[in-house]
Motif scaffolding. Structure first.
Motif, PDB file in Angstrom:
ATOM      1  N   PRO A   1       0.797  -1.232   0.000  1.00 43.09           N
ATOM      2  CA  PRO A   1       0.000   0.000   0.000  1.00 43.09           C
ATOM      3  C   PRO A   1       0.832   1.287   0.000  1.00 43.09           C
ATOM      4  CG  PRO A   1      -0.066  -1.033   2.160  1.00 43.09           C
ATOM      5  CD  PRO A   1       0.642  -1.982   1.238  1.00 43.09           C
ATOM      6  N   HIS A   2       2.068   1.217   0.478  1.00 41.46           N
ATOM      7  CA  HIS A   2       2.914   2.420   0.556  1.00 41.46           C
ATOM      8  C   HIS A   2       3.834   2.567  -0.646  1.00 41.46           C
ATOM      9  CE1 HIS A   2       1.373   2.885   4.569  1.00 41.46           C
ATOM     10  NE2 HIS A   2       1.723   1.646   4.828  1.00 41.46           N
ATOM     11  N   LYS A   3       3.698   1.663  -1.613  1.00 39.05           N
ATOM     12  CA  LYS A   3       4.471   1.713  -2.862  1.00 39.05           C
ATOM     13  C   LYS A   3       5.977   1.723  -2.633  1.00 39.05           C
ATOM     14  CE  LYS A   3       0.654   2.184  -5.272  1.00 39.05           C
ATOM     15  NZ  LYS A   3      -0.081   1.000  -5.488  1.00 39.05           N
ATOM     16  N   LEU A   4       6.429   0.921  -1.657  1.00 35.89           N
ATOM     17  CA  LEU A   4       7.868   0.771  -1.444  1.00 35.89           C
ATOM     18  C   LEU A   4       8.462   0.001  -2.624  1.00 35.89           C
ATOM     19  CD1 LEU A   4       7.883  -0.212   2.335  1.00 35.89           C
ATOM     20  CD2 LEU A   4       8.350   2.023   1.345  1.00 35.89           C
ATOM     21  N   LYS A   5       9.745   0.147  -2.829  1.00 32.29           N
ATOM     22  CA  LYS A   5      10.417  -0.548  -3.922  1.00 32.29           C
ATOM     23  C   LYS A   5      10.689  -1.990  -3.486  1.00 32.29           C
ATOM     24  CE  LYS A   5      13.927   1.440  -6.139  1.00 32.29           C
ATOM     25  NZ  LYS A   5      15.325   1.791  -6.497  1.00 32.29           N
ATOM     26  N   LEU A   6       9.911  -2.935  -4.063  1.00 31.45           N
ATOM     27  CA  LEU A   6      10.060  -4.355  -3.755  1.00 31.45           C
ATOM     28  C   LEU A   6      10.954  -5.007  -4.795  1.00 31.45           C
ATOM     29  CD1 LEU A   6       6.343  -5.343  -2.997  1.00 31.45           C
ATOM     30  CD2 LEU A   6       8.083  -4.540  -1.397  1.00 31.45           C
TER      31      LEU A   6
ATOM     32  N   SER B   1      10.751   2.434   5.770  1.00 39.07           N
ATOM     33  CA  SER B   1      10.955   3.864   6.034  1.00 39.07           C
ATOM     34  C   SER B   1      11.947   4.126   7.173  1.00 39.07           C
ATOM     35  CB  SER B   1       9.617   4.542   6.342  1.00 39.07           C
ATOM     36  OG  SER B   1       9.053   3.976   7.510  1.00 39.07           O
ATOM     37  N   LYS B   2      12.238   3.109   7.978  1.00 39.17           N
ATOM     38  CA  LYS B   2      13.227   3.239   9.062  1.00 39.17           C
ATOM     39  C   LYS B   2      14.591   2.727   8.618  1.00 39.17           C
ATOM     40  CE  LYS B   2       9.632   2.851  12.467  1.00 39.17           C
ATOM     41  NZ  LYS B   2       8.855   1.920  13.262  1.00 39.17           N
ATOM     42  N   ASN B   3      14.742   2.511   7.307  1.00 39.59           N
ATOM     43  CA  ASN B   3      15.979   2.047   6.690  1.00 39.59           C
ATOM     44  C   ASN B   3      16.379   0.629   7.123  1.00 39.59           C
ATOM     45  OD1 ASN B   3      17.709   2.798   4.638  1.00 39.59           O
ATOM     46  ND2 ASN B   3      19.360   3.304   6.071  1.00 39.59           N
ATOM     47  N   LYS B   4      15.382  -0.196   7.450  1.00 38.67           N
ATOM     48  CA  LYS B   4      15.627  -1.594   7.782  1.00 38.67           C
ATOM     49  C   LYS B   4      15.323  -2.455   6.566  1.00 38.67           C
ATOM     50  CE  LYS B   4      14.706  -1.396  12.691  1.00 38.67           C
ATOM     51  NZ  LYS B   4      13.937  -1.951  13.805  1.00 38.67           N
ATOM     52  N   GLU B   5      16.217  -3.407   6.311  1.00 40.76           N
ATOM     53  CA  GLU B   5      15.983  -4.299   5.178  1.00 40.76           C
ATOM     54  C   GLU B   5      15.169  -5.512   5.622  1.00 40.76           C
ATOM     55  OE1 GLU B   5      18.282  -5.991   1.337  1.00 40.76           O
ATOM     56  OE2 GLU B   5      19.360  -6.234   3.238  1.00 40.76           O
ATOM     57  N   HIS B   6      14.117  -5.785   4.869  1.00 40.17           N
ATOM     58  CA  HIS B   6      13.267  -6.962   5.068  1.00 40.17           C
ATOM     59  C   HIS B   6      13.620  -7.965   3.970  1.00 40.17           C
ATOM     60  CE1 HIS B   6      10.089  -4.940   7.636  1.00 40.17           C
ATOM     61  NE2 HIS B   6      10.847  -3.933   7.239  1.00 40.17           N
ATOM     62  N   VAL B   7      13.786  -9.227   4.345  1.00 40.87           N
ATOM     63  CA  VAL B   7      14.073 -10.281   3.378  1.00 40.87           C
ATOM     64  C   VAL B   7      13.125 -11.440   3.657  1.00 40.87           C
ATOM     65  CG1 VAL B   7      15.792 -11.923   2.531  1.00 40.87           C
ATOM     66  CG2 VAL B   7      16.503  -9.655   3.278  1.00 40.87           C
TER      67      VAL B   7
ATOM     68  N   TYR C   1       0.660 -11.132   2.236  1.00 33.53           N
ATOM     69  CA  TYR C   1       1.602 -10.462   3.131  1.00 33.53           C
ATOM     70  C   TYR C   1       1.476  -8.969   2.901  1.00 33.53           C
ATOM     71  CZ  TYR C   1       5.897  -9.495   5.674  1.00 33.53           C
ATOM     72  OH  TYR C   1       6.816  -9.044   6.589  1.00 33.53           O
ATOM     73  N   ILE C   2       1.265  -8.215   3.958  1.00 29.28           N
ATOM     74  CA  ILE C   2       1.157  -6.754   3.842  1.00 29.28           C
ATOM     75  C   ILE C   2       2.510  -6.142   4.128  1.00 29.28           C
ATOM     76  CG2 ILE C   2       0.057  -4.654   4.704  1.00 29.28           C
ATOM     77  CD1 ILE C   2      -2.416  -6.371   5.292  1.00 29.28           C
ATOM     78  N   VAL C   3       3.049  -5.439   3.139  1.00 26.92           N
ATOM     79  CA  VAL C   3       4.346  -4.792   3.249  1.00 26.92           C
ATOM     80  C   VAL C   3       4.178  -3.552   4.114  1.00 26.92           C
ATOM     81  CG1 VAL C   3       6.200  -3.655   1.985  1.00 26.92           C
ATOM     82  CG2 VAL C   3       5.052  -5.658   1.001  1.00 26.92           C
ATOM     83  N   SER C   4       4.884  -3.534   5.237  1.00 21.40           N
ATOM     84  CA  SER C   4       4.745  -2.403   6.171  1.00 21.40           C
ATOM     85  C   SER C   4       5.753  -1.313   5.864  1.00 21.40           C
ATOM     86  CB  SER C   4       4.889  -2.880   7.602  1.00 21.40           C
ATOM     87  OG  SER C   4       6.139  -3.493   7.787  1.00 21.40           O
ATOM     88  N   LYS C   5       5.372  -0.130   6.174  1.00 22.89           N
ATOM     89  CA  LYS C   5       6.180   1.057   5.922  1.00 22.89           C
ATOM     90  C   LYS C   5       7.205   1.152   7.004  1.00 22.89           C
ATOM     91  CE  LYS C   5       4.794   5.624   6.347  1.00 22.89           C
ATOM     92  NZ  LYS C   5       4.011   6.764   6.066  1.00 22.89           N
TER      93      LYS C   5
END
Length: 146
Positions: free
Chosen positions: A28-33, A60-66, A142-146
């Protein structure tokens, strides 16, 4: 390993699907996946087990999700083994990621909460990634969180 050539970038919702099984990422936040094709892509050798895909992004907190994704028939033990091997093979790239998870989508799941084999595999994966893997049947959202 050449990550760039096996990666596609998405800013909208991202379906990862194969043979009727799907893991859908609502973004929903249009992050670069980033979606990395691992099997017959990043790791093409048939000598190694590997999961199907890896998705990753920076929040948005500069944490990488994998997230390691395996889309499987019904052999859950093999799915766990494939994810584990991929985690170990990609440790140099994703080993320092703050949030690592795995999702296994099977064609069918037989009561995974009471199956002692699956329970042991989940415990082992938690030690490896820091989270208990999601094991589900047919599809997962899966909901991608900001």
């Amino acid at each position: 390993m050449d990550y760039a050539s096996h990666t596609t970038i998405h800013r909208s919702d991202l379906p990862v699907d194969e043979n009727g099984r799907c893991c859908h990422f609502d973004n929903p936040h249009k992050l670069k996946l980033h979606k990395v094709r691992v099997d017959n892509g990043l790791i093409s050798s048939s000598k190694f087990e590997k999961c199907d895909y890896i998705t990753h992004w920076i929040d948005s907190k500069n944490k990488e999700h994998v997230i390691y994704i395996e889309l499987k028939g019904c052999d859950i033990k093999k799915a766990f083994s494939q994810v584990e091997t991929t985690i170990l093979k990609t440790e140099g790239r994703f080993g320092n990621s703050e949030i690592r998870k795995c999702i296994i989508v099977c064609s069918r799941v037989r009561k995974p909460k009471i199956d002692s084999t699956v329970t042991k595999l989940k415990k082992k994966m938690k030690e490896l990634t820091g989270t208990v893997p999601v094991v589900c049947s047919q599809q997962h959202h899966y909901i991608v969180s900001k």
